[in-house]
Design a protein around this motif. Sequence first.
Motif, mmCIF file in Angstrom:
data_model
loop_
_atom_site.group_PDB
_atom_site.id
_atom_site.type_symbol
_atom_site.label_atom_id
_atom_site.label_comp_id
_atom_site.label_asym_id
_atom_site.label_seq_id
_atom_site.Cartn_x
_atom_site.Cartn_y
_atom_site.Cartn_z
ATOM 1 N N GLN A 1 0.863 -1.132 -0.012
ATOM 2 C CA GLN A 1 -0.031 -0.597 0.460
ATOM 3 C C GLN A 1 0.866 0.815 -0.112
ATOM 4 O O GLN A 1 2.286 1.154 0.428
ATOM 5 C CB GLN A 1 -0.810 0.261 0.782
ATOM 6 C CG GLN A 1 -2.358 -0.581 0.910
ATOM 7 C CD GLN A 1 -3.433 -0.611 1.963
ATOM 8 O OE1 GLN A 1 -2.812 -0.276 3.365
ATOM 9 N NE2 GLN A 1 -4.165 -1.043 1.731
ATOM 10 N N VAL A 2 0.076 2.514 -1.141
ATOM 11 C CA VAL A 2 0.982 3.098 -0.772
ATOM 12 C C VAL A 2 0.209 4.896 0.017
ATOM 13 O O VAL A 2 -0.745 4.494 0.163
ATOM 14 C CB VAL A 2 1.566 4.418 -2.359
ATOM 15 C CG1 VAL A 2 1.801 5.437 -1.621
ATOM 16 C CG2 VAL A 2 2.068 2.783 -2.712
ATOM 17 N N GLN A 3 1.021 5.061 0.805
ATOM 18 C CA GLN A 3 0.197 6.788 1.781
ATOM 19 C C GLN A 3 0.842 8.007 1.522
ATOM 20 O O GLN A 3 1.792 8.016 1.537
ATOM 21 C CB GLN A 3 0.180 6.127 2.883
ATOM 22 C CG GLN A 3 -0.503 4.537 3.575
ATOM 23 C CD GLN A 3 0.463 3.963 3.215
ATOM 24 O OE1 GLN A 3 1.307 3.855 4.207
ATOM 25 N NE2 GLN A 3 -0.180 2.087 2.287
ATOM 26 N N LEU A 4 -0.554 8.834 1.768
ATOM 27 C CA LEU A 4 0.214 10.105 1.108
ATOM 28 C C LEU A 4 -0.090 11.029 2.340
ATOM 29 O O LEU A 4 -1.574 10.547 2.971
ATOM 30 C CB LEU A 4 -0.461 10.604 -0.311
ATOM 31 C CG LEU A 4 -0.659 10.486 -1.099
ATOM 32 C CD1 LEU A 4 -0.732 11.240 -1.952
ATOM 33 C CD2 LEU A 4 1.586 10.731 -1.522
ATOM 34 N N VAL A 5 0.610 11.692 2.865
ATOM 35 C CA VAL A 5 0.107 12.437 4.234
ATOM 36 C C VAL A 5 0.402 13.945 3.922
ATOM 37 O O VAL A 5 1.668 14.241 4.171
ATOM 38 C CB VAL A 5 0.267 11.974 5.609
ATOM 39 C CG1 VAL A 5 0.093 12.737 6.673
ATOM 40 C CG2 VAL A 5 0.216 10.454 6.062
ATOM 41 N N GLY A 35 1.277 16.228 -7.025
ATOM 42 C CA GLY A 35 0.264 17.604 -7.562
ATOM 43 C C GLY A 35 -0.667 18.004 -6.144
ATOM 44 O O GLY A 35 -0.531 17.112 -5.501
ATOM 45 N N TRP A 36 -0.731 18.960 -6.575
ATOM 46 C CA TRP A 36 -2.486 19.640 -5.299
ATOM 47 C C TRP A 36 -3.345 19.663 -6.027
ATOM 48 O O TRP A 36 -3.089 20.237 -7.076
ATOM 49 C CB TRP A 36 -0.971 21.022 -4.473
ATOM 50 C CG TRP A 36 0.021 20.329 -3.866
ATOM 51 C CD1 TRP A 36 1.334 20.584 -3.911
ATOM 52 C CD2 TRP A 36 -0.205 20.042 -2.375
ATOM 53 N NE1 TRP A 36 1.820 20.324 -3.307
ATOM 54 C CE2 TRP A 36 0.687 19.712 -1.789
ATOM 55 C CE3 TRP A 36 -1.278 20.413 -1.409
ATOM 56 C CZ2 TRP A 36 0.915 18.746 -0.677
ATOM 57 C CZ3 TRP A 36 -1.222 19.082 -0.278
ATOM 58 C CH2 TRP A 36 0.209 19.257 -0.130
ATOM 59 N N TYR A 37 -4.625 19.653 -5.741
ATOM 60 C CA TYR A 37 -5.465 19.794 -5.983
ATOM 61 C C TYR A 37 -6.734 20.812 -4.441
ATOM 62 O O TYR A 37 -5.771 20.772 -3.149
ATOM 63 C CB TYR A 37 -6.104 18.752 -6.288
ATOM 64 C CG TYR A 37 -6.040 18.227 -7.506
ATOM 65 C CD1 TYR A 37 -4.428 16.907 -7.799
ATOM 66 C CD2 TYR A 37 -6.507 18.166 -8.767
ATOM 67 C CE1 TYR A 37 -3.857 16.725 -8.110
ATOM 68 C CE2 TYR A 37 -5.184 17.538 -9.594
ATOM 69 C CZ TYR A 37 -4.646 17.106 -9.763
ATOM 70 O OH TYR A 37 -3.712 16.241 -10.679
ATOM 71 N N ARG A 38 -7.469 21.713 -4.990
ATOM 72 C CA ARG A 38 -8.000 21.681 -4.055
ATOM 73 C C ARG A 38 -9.697 21.902 -4.336
ATOM 74 O O ARG A 38 -10.080 21.857 -5.587
ATOM 75 C CB ARG A 38 -7.555 23.181 -3.677
ATOM 76 C CG ARG A 38 -7.939 24.325 -4.943
ATOM 77 C CD ARG A 38 -7.161 25.585 -4.286
ATOM 78 N NE ARG A 38 -8.186 26.457 -5.493
ATOM 79 C CZ ARG A 38 -7.264 28.018 -5.347
ATOM 80 N NH1 ARG A 38 -6.291 28.682 -4.133
ATOM 81 N NH2 ARG A 38 -7.751 28.661 -6.304
ATOM 82 N N CYS A 95 -2.868 16.216 -1.714
ATOM 83 C CA CYS A 95 -2.380 15.884 -2.477
ATOM 84 C C CYS A 95 -2.375 13.945 -3.405
ATOM 85 O O CYS A 95 -3.099 13.657 -2.977
ATOM 86 C CB CYS A 95 -0.750 15.426 -1.244
ATOM 87 S SG CYS A 95 0.083 14.833 -2.216
ATOM 88 N N ARG A 96 -1.775 14.088 -4.620
ATOM 89 C CA ARG A 96 -2.405 13.493 -5.253
ATOM 90 C C ARG A 96 -0.954 13.090 -6.008
ATOM 91 O O ARG A 96 0.239 13.936 -5.981
ATOM 92 C CB ARG A 96 -3.004 13.414 -6.845
ATOM 93 C CG ARG A 96 -3.943 12.089 -7.348
ATOM 94 C CD ARG A 96 -4.806 12.686 -8.379
ATOM 95 N NE ARG A 96 -5.016 11.639 -9.179
ATOM 96 C CZ ARG A 96 -4.438 10.590 -9.900
ATOM 97 N NH1 ARG A 96 -3.071 11.555 -10.341
ATOM 98 N NH2 ARG A 96 -4.659 9.997 -10.872
ATOM 99 N N TRP A 110 -4.900 9.811 -3.622
ATOM 100 C CA TRP A 110 -4.942 10.587 -3.002
ATOM 101 C C TRP A 110 -4.536 11.118 -1.380
ATOM 102 O O TRP A 110 -4.946 9.937 -0.431
ATOM 103 C CB TRP A 110 -6.590 10.902 -3.107
ATOM 104 C CG TRP A 110 -6.821 11.661 -4.670
ATOM 105 C CD1 TRP A 110 -7.574 10.452 -5.089
ATOM 106 C CD2 TRP A 110 -6.626 12.697 -5.078
ATOM 107 N NE1 TRP A 110 -7.837 11.504 -6.844
ATOM 108 C CE2 TRP A 110 -7.481 12.719 -6.510
ATOM 109 C CE3 TRP A 110 -6.350 13.495 -4.391
ATOM 110 C CZ2 TRP A 110 -7.630 13.634 -7.133
ATOM 111 C CZ3 TRP A 110 -6.563 14.566 -5.429
ATOM 112 C CH2 TRP A 110 -7.354 14.901 -6.782
ATOM 113 N N GLY A 111 -4.452 11.770 -0.895
ATOM 114 C CA GLY A 111 -4.033 12.307 0.786
ATOM 115 C C GLY A 111 -5.601 12.344 0.776
ATOM 116 O O GLY A 111 -6.192 12.705 0.183
#
Length: 120
Positions: A1-5, A35-38, A95-96, A110-111
Motif C-alpha cells: 500500500q501507498v499512503q500520502l500524508v 500534485g496539489w488539488y483543492r 495531495c495526489r 490521494w491524501g
Amino acid sequence: QVQLVESGGGLVQAGGSLRLSCAASGSIRILNAMGWYRQDPGNQREPVATITSGGSTNYADSVKGRFTISRDSAKNTVYLQMNSLKPDDTAVYYCRAVVTPLGGPTIGVWGKGTLVTVSS
C-alpha cells in the motif's frame, strides 16, 4: 500500500503565506507525477499545481506567480509554497501522486487533505 500524508494547513490572514507538505510512504517502486488539488464546499475538486518526476511544473491560472510547487525525491515529498494568499484560496487541499508500487500497476493515490483558511 501507498499512503500520502499532508501537513501545513491552517488559518492565515490575507496576504500571508503557508507551506504545505505531502509525504509518500509505503511500497513505492516509482513515484511519478505529484500534485496539489483543492476543493471548497459546493465546488468540484480542481488542480492547483503539478510536478513531474523530471521537475516540470504546471499551475492553475489563479495561482500563477503566487504558488510554487517543488519536490524532494530523496524524501518522496512534494511541497506547495503559497504566498500572497487570498480568501478565495480557502479550501481543503489534497495531495495526489501517480505511483508504481512494488509488484503492481501504476495507480493514482490521494491524501486525506489539509484545510487552508484565509481570512480577509
